[in-house]
Write a protein that holds these residues in place. Structure first.
Motif, short mmCIF file in Angstrom:
data_model
loop_
_atom_site.label_atom_id
_atom_site.label_comp_id
_atom_site.label_asym_id
_atom_site.label_seq_id
_atom_site.Cartn_x
_atom_site.Cartn_y
_atom_site.Cartn_z
N ASP A 1 2.97 -9.25 -7.78
CA ASP A 1 2.36 -10.35 -7.04
C ASP A 1 1.17 -9.88 -6.22
O ASP A 1 0.12 -10.53 -6.19
N ASP A 2 1.30 -8.72 -5.56
CA ASP A 2 0.24 -8.25 -4.68
C ASP A 2 -0.99 -7.79 -5.46
O ASP A 2 -2.13 -8.00 -5.01
N SER B 1 -1.74 -8.76 -8.57
CA SER B 1 -2.13 -9.79 -9.56
C SER B 1 -2.02 -9.29 -10.99
O SER B 1 -2.94 -9.43 -11.81
#
Length: 428
Positions: free
Chosen positions: A31-32, A34
């Motif tokens: 998530d961080d 991408s």
């Protein structure tokens, strides 16, 4: 001696934590940065490949350095790799940090095993190796769960800052507590490479790949087996992994003690026991309580393989064990990859969640077969030297009338291991 082994164990704890903690942080990393979770999963694969490549290369590169110096250099590189991970602003930088840290993994455990063995009496060397590897087992019990919690609460980079700090503590411990090691003799690298001409060294490495491949064939798919078959909730998996980790710690100690008493008989018994436990696991995995009990036994017998497998390689490479010892760490990781791959193939072909455990049992049985072949070659070698019955498959005994050494030859690379320890036992 105990303080020196503690310093080695702290380094092993840091390395073991950084290897596996990323598994629990894949969603946060993906998530961080991408990227997809499968792409984040390549951080695990990349690390494993770095271990396989780095183990022999780093050991060979440091062949002329005293072993303590090499351990300090490796820990410094490990710190730099994790620091890069903590500062990584994108996926490429994170992968680069993981690869740098991975390059030190095999060489640290390989050289560390030799140093640990040389710190103790000949009949306690497998236990000393086991004590160093206790850091790795504790990484699975404490380091990985705590690192995962830390990363989930404060961001995944905080985990790598913590591992960097552990590395600094390990580095200071190595500098302060591990005794100075003599510089290797000239031509030491040629001697290290020469041991790979021995069929017994390759048999020992093959036994490691197959035996530990049996462990990871089942362990890799433990979570779905426990949830889909045994009926545990997703939240219970973390506690089941702690239970498995406790089994690892117990098995590591017991495996080291057993190997000190009788190396090859212990190896036969442990690999045979691993095969049996995995077969039993395929049946007990359908009910919660029996599955949990078997899981603990699986952890114990699975990691009990590590000290005798490492000791066997060092024994067969006696006189120049550092590179062979590091190669055996690479063999453990090849076993991890082989077991996980074969287990995944079975699941992908619709054979069910117990199929990886059946495959694990088969790999363990194959490892037992190569160990038995190696032991048979030992007995033939002993017979051709007129030495009578073998003693745990140690290697050729001295000719009658030869002087029996009573202490390790610490000025020779890796001397005092393998045949030397058996001679001492016979001389008592």
């Amino acid at each position: 001696m105990r303080a020196s082994l503690l310093a080695l164990a702290i380094g092993a704890f840091g390395i073991g934590t950084t290897e596996f903690v990323i598994v629990g942080l894949l969603p946060e990393v993906a998530d961080d940065l991408s990227v997809s979770i499968p792409s984040a999963g390549m951080l695990v694969t990349g690390y494993a490949l770095g271990v396989v490549v780095g183990a022999p290369l780093m050991t060979a590169a440091g062949a002329r350095l005293p072993r303590k110096t090499m351990l300090v250099v490796l820990m410094a590189i490990f710190i730099a790799g994790n620091l890069l991970c903590a500062l990584a602003g994108d996926y490429t930088a994170l992968m680069g940090g993981r690869l740098i840290a991975a390059l030190t993994h095999g060489a640290f455990f390989g050289i560390g095993s030799v140093v640990a063995a040389d710190l103790v009496a000949p009949d306690r060397r497998a236990s000393a190796i086991a004590l160093m590897f206790t850091g790795l087992t504790l990484a699975n019990v404490l380091g990985v769960p705590l690192g995962t919690f830390l990363g989930q609460e404060f961001g995944w980079r905080s985990t790598f800052w913590a591992v960097t700090g552990i590395g600094v503590v390990g580095l200071l411990g190595l500098i302060a507590l591990v005794p100075a090691q003599p510089a290797p003799e000239r031509g030491a690298l040629r001697g290290e490479l020469a041991v790979f001409r021995k069929p017994q060294v390759w048999l020992a490495l093959t036994t490691t790949v197959l035996g530990f491949g049996g462990v990871f064939a089942s362990f890799t798919y433990l979570a779905p087996m426990m949830t889909d078959l045994a009926g545990f909730s997703d939240g219970a998996v973390a506690w089941l992994l702690v239970l498995f980790g406790v089994g690892l710690c117990v098995g590591n100690v017991l495996g080291g003690r057993a190997a000190d008493r009788a190396l090859m008989p212990s190896l036969y018994l442990i690999l045979g026991g691993l095969c049996l436990v995995l077969v039993i696991f395929t049946f007990t995995s359908h009910a919660a309580v029996p599955a949990a009990i078997t899981l603990a036994a699986f952890g114990a017998i699975g990691f009990a393989t590590v000290p005798p497998l490492q000791a066997r390689v060092m024994q067969q490479a006696a006189g120049a064990p550092a590179l062979a010892s590091a190669a055996n760490i690479a063999a453990f990781n090849l076993g991890n990859a082989l077991g996980a791959w074969l287990g995944g193939l079975a699941v992908a072909h619709g054979l069910g969640w117990t199929s990886p455990t059946w495959i694990g049992a088969g790999l363990a049985a194959a490892g037992l077969g190569t160990a038995a072949l190696s032991g048979r070659l030992d007995r033939r070698s002993h017979g051709s030297h007129g030495s009578g019955a073998s003693h745990g498959g140690a290697g050729p005994h001295p000719q009658p009338g030869a002087e029996l050494p009573t202490a390790p030859l610490t000025n020779a690379p890796g001397a005092g291991y393998g045949t030397h320890s058996i001679v001492e036992q016979k001389s008592r």
